[in-house]
Write a protein that holds these residues in place. Structure first.
Motif: not given
Length: 155
Positions: A11-22, A84-91
């Motif tokens: 899930i974390e890798t998918k999330t990072i991929g979506e963030i980087c794509k966006a 959305e701070v949580d996803n920024i923290q993941i990145l």
């Protein structure tokens, strides 16, 4: 037709991929920067700061929302966007971890100007197929290299 492989990522890798794509578009990075400097902005406020049409900014905000980088809060007729701070923290965690593993010494860094690559002649890659274009003039490799080298040094 080829068969597409489906890889299962965590899930974390998918999330990072979506963030980087966006974040792969300069306008979206600019929108995120504006929201980071002052949270809770409407689309209209963002349009005032970015010289694009309101519809274009809305589409970019939608892409950021799909990647869960912005939150949307409806207040009356207004839509307010915030980070959305949580996803920024993941990145941030991922990039910090990734960048800490890379160590490039100053003396090992090179630039385009310092790097020397072997320059191939135009049709060298075709020699493996024993094919030359009959209507093209054949120049010697030395002539090609001297022309290309002079173009590089002029620029």
């Amino acid at each position: 037709m080829g068969v597409t492989k489906h890889l299962n990522f965590d899930i974390e890798t998918k999330t990072i991929g979506e963030i980087c794509k966006a974040l792969g578009h300069p306008t979206r990075i600019q929108i995120m920067t504006l929201l980071w400097k002052r949270d809770n902005r409407t689309c209209g406020q963002i349009v005032e700061l970015i010289p694009l049409a309101q519809s274009t900014v809305s589409k970019h905000l939608l892409e950021l929302k799909k990647a869960n980088l912005v939150n949307i809060k409806n207040v009356g007729k207004k839509t307010i966007y915030s980070i959305e701070v949580d996803n920024i923290q993941i990145l941030k965690k991922y990039l910090t971890s990734y960048l800490s593993t890379i160590e490039i010494l100053e003396q090992n860094k090179s630039t385009v100007f310092a790097t020397r690559h072997k320059i191939r002649s135009r049709n060298n890659h075709l020699k493996q197929y024993n094919y030359q274009f009959p209507d093209k003039k054949n120049k010697t490799e030395e002539e090609d290299n001297s022309i290309l080298y002079s173009e590089i040094t002029v620029n």
